[in-house]
Every structure is written in structure tokens, then in C-alpha cells.
Write a protein that holds these residues in place. Structure first.
Motif: not given
Length: 117
Positions: A18-39
Motif C-alpha cells: 500500500r505504501l509503496h504504491e501510494e508513493i510510486g516506489d517501483q523498487g519497493g513494489l518489486v521487493l514486496t512482490l518478492l516477499g509475497f512470493a517467499a510467503v
């Protein structure tokens, strides 16, 4: 892994998304998607993990991002474990499916794993 720990991780990743999307942080989105993948991998959903890896990779590539060496090493280890679980062909299929997703589709797909959804 305890279900509560994985649910907690998902809640943290959801807030991060939510936060990375709100501020447009694409790098943060990439890392968060990888976190979801690990879970997903730890929840024994290796195909979902492969799809999320593909989605994260496509987003990373679209924005010409390079993972930090330590993160790259962790990512490669995670991918190897997922490939061991489902085989290289199934992983490639899931990865390709994720790579075809738009950013909005990838974020919606990641959020589908949230408890209560």
C-alpha cells in the motif's frame, strides 16, 4: 512455519504494498512482490510463488532495476527451492504468467493471499 507468523508477514507485506504504491516506489513494489512470493513458497504454494517471481521480474525489468547482491542471492536461492518443488517447466510456466501481468494485476494477485480475502 506457524500460520500466525505467515499471516503476520502477509499483513506487513500488504501494508508495504500500500505504501509503496501510494508513493510510486517501483523498487519497493518489486521487493514486496518478492516477499509475497517467499510467503507463498512457505505456504506450500510454489506455483503462486513462481507467478509472483515473474511479476516482480517484469516490473523490475520495466524500470531497469538491479537487485542488490545480497537480495539477488536470496532470490536465486528461493527460486531454486521453488524449482525443486514444482520442476523447471512448471516454474517457467508460472513465471511467464506473472511476467505477462500488468503492475495492477500483479498487486491484485499478491493481495489475494491476504487472510480474510
Amino acid at each position: 512455519y506457524l500460520i500466525g507468523e505467515l499471516d503476520g508477514a502477509l499483513a506487513t507485506y500488504a501494508e508495504s504494498l500500500r505504501l509503496h504504491e501510494e508513493i510510486g516506489d517501483q523498487g519497493g513494489l518489486v521487493l514486496t512482490l518478492l516477499g509475497f512470493a517467499a510467503v507463498a513458497h512457505r505456504q506450500s504454494d510454489a506455483m503462486r510463488s513462481a507467478v509472483l517471481c515473474g511479476a516482480a521480474d517484469a516490473l523490475r525489468g520495466a524500470h531497469r532495476m538491479v537487485l542488490q547482491p545480497a537480495i539477488q542471492a536470496i532470490y536465486e536461492r528461493e527460486v531454486a527451492m521453488v524449482v525443486d518443488l514444482i520442476g523447471p517447466e512448471a516454474f517457467a510456466e508460472g513465471f511467464a504468467r506473472g511476467a505477462e501481468m500488468t503492475t495492477a494485476e500483479a498487486l491484485a494477485y499478491a493481495r489475494q493471499a491476504l487472510p480474510g480475502r
